[in-house]
Design an enzyme around this catalytic site. Structure first.
Site, PDB file in Angstrom:
ATOM      1  N   HIS A  16      -6.306  51.530  35.003  1.00  0.00           N
ATOM      2  CA  HIS A  16      -4.906  51.030  34.756  1.00  0.00           C
ATOM      3  C   HIS A  16      -4.260  52.295  34.261  1.00  0.00           C
ATOM      4  O   HIS A  16      -4.573  52.681  33.134  1.00  0.00           O
ATOM      5  CB  HIS A  16      -4.605  49.995  33.964  1.00  0.00           C
ATOM      6  CG  HIS A  16      -5.428  48.634  34.282  1.00  0.00           C
ATOM      7  ND1 HIS A  16      -4.883  47.732  34.865  1.00  0.00           N
ATOM      8  CD2 HIS A  16      -6.692  48.157  34.112  1.00  0.00           C
ATOM      9  CE1 HIS A  16      -5.657  46.602  35.232  1.00  0.00           C
ATOM     10  NE2 HIS A  16      -6.850  46.925  34.936  1.00  0.00           N
ATOM     11  N   LEU A  17      -3.445  52.915  35.057  1.00  0.00           N
ATOM     12  CA  LEU A  17      -2.359  54.177  34.638  1.00  0.00           C
ATOM     13  C   LEU A  17      -1.365  53.699  33.949  1.00  0.00           C
ATOM     14  O   LEU A  17      -0.512  54.766  33.422  1.00  0.00           O
ATOM     15  CB  LEU A  17      -2.128  55.015  35.726  1.00  0.00           C
ATOM     16  CG  LEU A  17      -3.545  55.650  36.231  1.00  0.00           C
ATOM     17  CD1 LEU A  17      -3.362  56.670  37.567  1.00  0.00           C
ATOM     18  CD2 LEU A  17      -4.382  56.651  35.245  1.00  0.00           C
ATOM     19  N   ARG A  18      -0.586  52.420  34.093  1.00  0.00           N
ATOM     20  CA  ARG A  18       0.595  51.991  33.648  1.00  0.00           C
ATOM     21  C   ARG A  18       1.736  52.918  34.505  1.00  0.00           C
ATOM     22  O   ARG A  18       1.251  53.239  35.493  1.00  0.00           O
ATOM     23  CB  ARG A  18       0.904  52.218  32.145  1.00  0.00           C
ATOM     24  CG  ARG A  18      -0.230  51.456  31.275  1.00  0.00           C
ATOM     25  CD  ARG A  18      -0.425  50.088  31.619  1.00  0.00           C
ATOM     26  NE  ARG A  18      -1.439  49.492  30.784  1.00  0.00           N
ATOM     27  CZ  ARG A  18      -2.030  48.403  31.118  1.00  0.00           C
ATOM     28  NH1 ARG A  18      -2.067  47.669  32.247  1.00  0.00           N
ATOM     29  NH2 ARG A  18      -2.823  47.808  30.199  1.00  0.00           N
ATOM     30  N   ASN A  42      -1.062  46.231  38.890  1.00  0.00           N
ATOM     31  CA  ASN A  42      -0.451  45.202  37.945  1.00  0.00           C
ATOM     32  C   ASN A  42       0.711  45.515  37.111  1.00  0.00           C
ATOM     33  O   ASN A  42       0.781  45.568  35.699  1.00  0.00           O
ATOM     34  CB  ASN A  42      -1.389  44.305  37.152  1.00  0.00           C
ATOM     35  CG  ASN A  42      -2.118  45.063  36.121  1.00  0.00           C
ATOM     36  OD1 ASN A  42      -2.424  46.308  36.389  1.00  0.00           O
ATOM     37  ND2 ASN A  42      -2.473  44.492  35.027  1.00  0.00           N
ATOM     38  N   LYS A 100      -5.991  43.406  45.549  1.00  0.00           N
ATOM     39  CA  LYS A 100      -6.553  42.874  44.406  1.00  0.00           C
ATOM     40  C   LYS A 100      -6.160  41.424  44.340  1.00  0.00           C
ATOM     41  O   LYS A 100      -4.958  41.055  44.185  1.00  0.00           O
ATOM     42  CB  LYS A 100      -6.031  43.570  43.029  1.00  0.00           C
ATOM     43  CG  LYS A 100      -6.407  43.373  41.674  1.00  0.00           C
ATOM     44  CD  LYS A 100      -7.983  43.479  41.378  1.00  0.00           C
ATOM     45  CE  LYS A 100      -8.521  42.815  40.189  1.00  0.00           C
ATOM     46  NZ  LYS A 100      -8.364  44.019  39.243  1.00  0.00           N
ATOM     47  N   HIS A 175     -15.300  44.469  36.954  1.00  0.00           N
ATOM     48  CA  HIS A 175     -15.548  44.499  35.367  1.00  0.00           C
ATOM     49  C   HIS A 175     -16.504  43.311  35.227  1.00  0.00           C
ATOM     50  O   HIS A 175     -16.090  42.307  34.256  1.00  0.00           O
ATOM     51  CB  HIS A 175     -14.337  44.549  34.652  1.00  0.00           C
ATOM     52  CG  HIS A 175     -13.236  43.727  35.103  1.00  0.00           C
ATOM     53  ND1 HIS A 175     -13.217  42.280  35.431  1.00  0.00           N
ATOM     54  CD2 HIS A 175     -11.755  43.867  35.354  1.00  0.00           C
ATOM     55  CE1 HIS A 175     -12.048  41.920  35.554  1.00  0.00           C
ATOM     56  NE2 HIS A 175     -11.424  42.740  35.745  1.00  0.00           N
ATOM     57  N   ASP A 248     -11.965  50.442  34.042  1.00  0.00           N
ATOM     58  CA  ASP A 248     -11.143  49.082  33.635  1.00  0.00           C
ATOM     59  C   ASP A 248     -10.181  49.647  32.171  1.00  0.00           C
ATOM     60  O   ASP A 248      -9.936  48.867  31.454  1.00  0.00           O
ATOM     61  CB  ASP A 248     -11.585  47.834  33.173  1.00  0.00           C
ATOM     62  CG  ASP A 248     -10.449  46.833  33.198  1.00  0.00           C
ATOM     63  OD1 ASP A 248      -9.399  47.088  33.599  1.00  0.00           O
ATOM     64  OD2 ASP A 248     -10.780  45.643  32.573  1.00  0.00           O
ATOM     65  N   HIS A 252      -2.775  50.191  25.904  1.00  0.00           N
ATOM     66  CA  HIS A 252      -1.629  49.199  25.162  1.00  0.00           C
ATOM     67  C   HIS A 252      -1.136  50.303  23.957  1.00  0.00           C
ATOM     68  O   HIS A 252      -2.245  50.546  23.221  1.00  0.00           O
ATOM     69  CB  HIS A 252      -1.956  47.811  24.903  1.00  0.00           C
ATOM     70  CG  HIS A 252      -2.320  46.957  25.987  1.00  0.00           C
ATOM     71  ND1 HIS A 252      -1.262  46.316  26.726  1.00  0.00           N
ATOM     72  CD2 HIS A 252      -3.638  46.703  26.443  1.00  0.00           C
ATOM     73  CE1 HIS A 252      -1.852  45.806  27.658  1.00  0.00           C
ATOM     74  NE2 HIS A 252      -3.126  45.673  27.550  1.00  0.00           N
TER      75      HIS A 252
END
Length: 347
Positions: A16-18, A42, A100, A175, A248, A252
Site C-alpha cells: 500500500h503506497l497511499r 484501495n 483484487k 497475506h 502488505d 497510517h
C-alpha cells in the site's frame, strides 16, 4: 555463517503506497529495495478501471526518487459492478496485472468491496480467459464470526468454491496467517499461490496483546497464535514456489494508529527485506530467501526475474522512531529497536 548475503533484486507482491502528499515518502521506501511492486487499489475512491489505474500509476512514477527504475504493477479493485469489459480493457493496457477481491468491510477502505462472490463470477470468468490474476483478501466479515477465525471460514465458504469453479484462474491468497491457509495452498493446484508478510513471520498475537496493547502490531488479517506463525515460517522457508514475498506494508499516520479505535496496518517497507532476513535466519534458511523474495513471485506472474542484485550485511542498526508521512509522521514496525541486517547502499 556469512555476514553478507547477495540476492537478485526482490519484488514486493503486495504493498500500500497511499496517495497524494505521502507518495514521495512511501515510494522512496519501496524503491530502495524492490524492483517492482503490486500496488493495492484501495484508495478513496478505489481504483476500479484501467483509466484510474493509469492515473495512479503516473502519480507513483512521478514520485520516484531521481534515477529510480522502480516499476509499479497496477491492480483493479473488484466491485459488484465490475464488468468483463472492465477486465479486458485493463488486461489490454499492459500495466494492470491483477484484480483484487476485498470482501466488503474486511479491511481499510473496503466498503466498496464485493458483497457476494457470485456477483463477480462474470468478471472472474473474463479474468481466467485473458490471464489476469485474482488477488484475494481472504476473510469473511459476518459479525458472528470471531476475528481470529475469519480466514479459515473464508477458505471453507468461498475460496474452495472459486478455485473449483475457475480452475484455470491464477489466484494469490494474500497475506496468509493460518496453518489452514498454508495447507489449502499446498493442496491446491499450481494455479494457487500465497504471499506472506514479514510481520506475520516474526510476530504472533502475544506480541500485540501481552503486557499492554501495542497498536503498531495491529493489522488485518490479525496476528494469530504462535502455532500458526510456525506454519507460516515452515511455508516461507520450504523452497516451494507457491509462497512468495508480499509485505502488505500499510502506513497510517501516528494519530490514526495510536487511537481509541486505531487503524489496521503495519509499516514495514522502510526495512522490509531486512525483516524477512531475520525471519529466515531464525530457521537457518537464508539460502531460501532469494527464491521467496526474488524468484517465486515473478515465476507465478509470468514475468522475468530482476537481473540486478542487492546485498544485505550483518550490521546492527536502530530503526527510526518515526518517519515522515506527508506533513504527518508514521511509526514504523520495530521503531527504535535494533535490526540485525542492513541493506548495503550503493553510491
Amino acid at each position: 555463517m556469512s555476514d553478507r548475503l547477495t540476492l537478485l533484486r526482490p519484488d514486493d507482491w503486495h504493498i500500500h503506497l497511499r496517495d497524494g502528499a505521502v507518495l514521495p515518502h512511501t515510494v522512496a521506501d519501496v524503491a530502495r529495495t524492490f524492483g517492482r511492486a503490486i500496488i493495492m487499489p484501495n484508495l478513496v475512491p478505489p481504483v476500479r478501471n484501467a483509466q484510474q489505474a493509469d492515473a495512479y500509476r503516473q502519480r507513483i512514477l512521478a514520485a520516484r526518487p531521481a534515477g529510480s527504475r522502480f516499476e509499479p504493477l497496477m491492480v483493479l479493485y473488484l466491485t459488484d459492478q465490475t464488468t468483463p469489459e472492465d477486465i479486458r480493457t485493463a488486461k489490454a493496457s499492459g500495466f494492470v496485472h491483477a484484480a483484487k477481491l476485498y470482501p466488503a468491510g474486511a479491511t481499510t477502505n473496503s466498503d466498496s468491496g464485493v458483497t457476494s462472490i457470485d456477483k463477480i463470477f462474470p468478471a472472474l470468468e473474463a479474468m481466467a480467459e485473458v490471464g489476469m490474476l485474482l488477488l484475494v483478501h481472504g476473510e469473511v466479515t459476518r459479525g458472528e464470526i470471531d476475528v481470529f477465525d475469519r480466514e479459515k471460514v473464508f477458505i471453507d465458504e468461498h475460496l474452495r468454491r472459486v478455485v473449483e469453479r475457475f480452475p484455470t484462474l491464477k489466484v494469490v491468497f494474500e497475506h496468509i496467517t493460518t496453518g489452514e491457509a498454508v495447507q489449502f495452498v499446498n493442496e491446491a493446484s499450481a494455479n494457487v499461490a500465497a504471499t506472506i508478510t514479514a510481520h506475520h513471520l516474526l510476530y504472533n498475537r502475544n506480541h500485540m496483546l501481552v503486557g499492554g496493547i501495542r497498536p503498531h502490531f495491529y493489522c488485518l488479517p490479525i496476528l494469530k497464535r504462535n502455532t500458526h506463525q510456525a506454519s507460516l515460517l515452515d511455508a516461507a522457508t520450504s523452497g516451494s514456489g507457491k509462497f512468495f514475498l508480499g509485505t502488505d506494508s500499510a502506513p497510517h499516520a501516528q494519530h490514526a494508529k495510536e487511537n481509541a479505535c486505531g487503524c489496521a496496518g503495519c509499516y514495514t517497507a522502510y526495512a522490509a527485506i531486512e525483516l524477512y532476513a531475520e525471519a529466515f535466519e531464525q530457521r537457518n534458511a537464508l539460502d531460501k530467501l532469494e527464491g521467496f523474495a526474488s524468484l517465486h513471485g515473478p515465476a507465478f506472474y509470468g514475468l522475468p526475474a530482476n537481473q540486478d542484485t542487492i546485498t544485505l550485511v550483518r550490521d546492527e542498526w536502530t530503526a527510526p522512531a518515526s518517519l515522515p508521512f506527508g506533513e504527518l509522521t508514521v511509526i514504523p514496525l520495530r521503531a527504535g529497536e535494533k535490526l540485525r541486517w542492513r541493506l548495503e547502499e550503493h553510491a
